[in-house]
Design a protein around this motif. Structure first.
Motif, short mmCIF file in Angstrom:
data_model
loop_
_atom_site.label_atom_id
_atom_site.label_comp_id
_atom_site.label_asym_id
_atom_site.label_seq_id
_atom_site.Cartn_x
_atom_site.Cartn_y
_atom_site.Cartn_z
N ASN A 160 2.51 -0.65 -1.45
CA ASN A 160 2.61 -1.30 -2.77
C ASN A 160 3.10 -0.26 -3.76
O ASN A 160 2.35 0.65 -4.12
CB ASN A 160 1.22 -1.83 -3.16
CG ASN A 160 1.17 -2.34 -4.59
OD1 ASN A 160 2.21 -2.55 -5.22
ND2 ASN A 160 -0.03 -2.52 -5.11
N ALA A 196 -11.87 2.63 -5.51
CA ALA A 196 -11.17 3.53 -4.57
C ALA A 196 -9.67 3.53 -4.80
O ALA A 196 -8.95 4.34 -4.22
CB ALA A 196 -11.48 3.11 -3.13
N ILE A 197 -9.18 2.63 -5.64
CA ILE A 197 -7.73 2.50 -5.83
C ILE A 197 -7.23 3.60 -6.77
O ILE A 197 -7.65 3.68 -7.92
CB ILE A 197 -7.36 1.11 -6.38
CG1 ILE A 197 -7.69 0.04 -5.32
CG2 ILE A 197 -5.90 1.06 -6.77
CD1 ILE A 197 -7.42 -1.37 -5.77
N GLY A 198 -6.37 4.44 -6.23
CA GLY A 198 -5.74 5.48 -7.04
C GLY A 198 -6.68 6.59 -7.49
O GLY A 198 -6.33 7.38 -8.36
N LYS A 248 3.81 -0.70 -6.80
CA LYS A 248 3.38 -1.00 -8.18
C LYS A 248 4.59 -0.87 -9.13
O LYS A 248 5.70 -1.17 -8.73
CB LYS A 248 2.22 -0.09 -8.60
CG LYS A 248 1.12 -0.04 -7.54
CD LYS A 248 -0.13 0.58 -8.06
CE LYS A 248 -1.12 0.74 -6.92
NZ LYS A 248 -2.45 1.07 -7.37
N VAL A 289 -5.78 5.41 0.77
CA VAL A 289 -5.39 5.75 2.15
C VAL A 289 -4.27 6.77 2.06
O VAL A 289 -3.33 6.64 1.28
CB VAL A 289 -4.91 4.50 2.91
CG1 VAL A 289 -4.41 4.89 4.31
CG2 VAL A 289 -6.03 3.47 3.02
N LEU A 294 -3.28 -1.35 3.11
CA LEU A 294 -2.45 -1.59 1.93
C LEU A 294 -2.50 -0.28 1.16
O LEU A 294 -3.58 0.18 0.77
CB LEU A 294 -2.99 -2.76 1.11
CG LEU A 294 -2.22 -3.13 -0.17
CD1 LEU A 294 -0.74 -3.38 0.12
CD2 LEU A 294 -2.82 -4.37 -0.82
N VAL A 295 -1.34 0.32 0.97
CA VAL A 295 -1.26 1.70 0.48
C VAL A 295 -0.48 1.74 -0.82
O VAL A 295 0.65 1.23 -0.89
CB VAL A 295 -0.54 2.58 1.53
CG1 VAL A 295 -0.51 4.04 1.06
CG2 VAL A 295 -1.20 2.46 2.89
N GLY A 296 -1.05 2.36 -1.85
CA GLY A 296 -0.36 2.50 -3.11
C GLY A 296 0.39 3.81 -3.17
O GLY A 296 1.50 3.96 -2.66
N GLY A 297 -0.22 4.82 -3.79
CA GLY A 297 0.45 6.09 -4.06
C GLY A 297 1.14 6.71 -2.86
O GLY A 297 2.27 7.20 -2.97
C1 PEP Z 1 -3.28 -0.28 -4.11
O1 PEP Z 1 -2.84 -0.26 -5.23
O2 PEP Z 1 -3.27 -1.35 -3.47
C2 PEP Z 1 -3.81 0.94 -3.55
C3 PEP Z 1 -4.53 0.87 -2.48
O3 PEP Z 1 -3.52 2.12 -4.23
P1 PEP Z 1 -3.84 3.61 -3.72
O4 PEP Z 1 -3.45 3.70 -2.25
O5 PEP Z 1 -2.97 4.48 -4.57
O6 PEP Z 1 -5.28 3.84 -3.90
#
Ligand code: PEP
Length: 247
Positions: free
Chosen positions: A9, A167-169, A11, A208, A226-229
């Protein structure tokens, strides 16, 4: 056997210059055993889908409007994403729930729109830190699951992502036991409503990265991430894809 999924993701990050990352990812992982997905900003969906072609990386949206078209300035419909080449769309991400006041009912309507457009909906659920500290995690997630996942969900058109908001970001992650507790709870909750719940994919999301991916992927009922950064750079996301393939 559930086919695993590594979903990125981006973003609100990325311009055309960043499309090189998807080429690097596809070149480094030409034939992954897992499904690989990048959800760029809406502005890049069509170009990324064109670049991805028939290669190993699928493209998705980060959100969609519940209606097909109409007077909704600034919004993008699921049908438009599909037309642009998307195969998936994230709905109910905690940033949408928090920044735009999205309710479970709206998230469910968006997932239904995704299904109608032929997209796989990735429905996000997850508790805040306050809710976890208050011992409400499973109640919150149970209510989100019930309210956000439409009756027409199947293992082919729906993926569930457990993303603890805290846990997000943040670089923080739950313990593996906490992840397993929620994922086992999700599987059991889905089984009460859906005949093919055993085949539905459950992703973990929240900080993650290559260094923690393997242990998370070895956790009960985790079918991917599901991975953001860490999805913004092909090298990092590729390492997560490799960890998922090896799990
Ligand atoms: C996300 O935004 O869905 C997410 C998991 O972000 P991050 O991996 O950066 O924590």
């Amino acid at each position: 056997m559930r086919r695993k999924l590594a979903a990125g993701n981006w973003k609100m990050n990325g311009t055309t210059a960043n499309l090189a990352e998807i080429e690097a990812l596809a070149a480094a992982h030409p034939a992954p055993r897992c499904d690989v997905l990048i959800c760029p900003p809406a502005t890049l969906v069509a170009q990324m889908a064109w670049k991805a072609g028939k290669g190993p990386v699928a493209v998705g949206g980060q959100d969609c409007h519940p209606e097909v078209s109409g007077a909704h300035t600034g919004d993008v419909s699921a049908a438009m994403l599909a037309d642009a080449g998307a195969r998936y769309v994230i709905v109910g991400h905690s940033e949408r729930r928090a920044d735009h006041g999205e309710t479970d009912a709206l998230v469910r309507a968006k997932a239904e729109a995704a299904h109608a457009a032929g997209l796989v909906a990735i429905v996000c659920v997850g508790e805040t830190e306050t809710q976890r500290d208050a011992g409400e995690t499973l109640d919150v997630i149970g209510a989100q699951l019930e309210g956000s996942v439409p009756a027409g969900a199947t293992s082919a058109n729906t993926v569930i992502a457990y993303e603890p908001v805290w846990a997000i970001g943040t670089g923080r992650t739950p313990t593996l036991d906490q992840i397993a507790e929620v994922h086992d709870f999700l599987r059991a909750g889905l089984a009460k409503r859906f005949a093919d719940a055993g085949d539905m994919r459950l992703l973990y999301g929240g900080s993650v990265k290559p260094s923690n991916a393997s242990e998370i992927f070895a956790t009960s009922n985790v079918d991917g991430a599901l991975v953001g950064g860490a999805s913004l750079k092909a090298a990092d996301f590729g390492a997560i894809v490799a960890a998922l393939d090896a799990s």
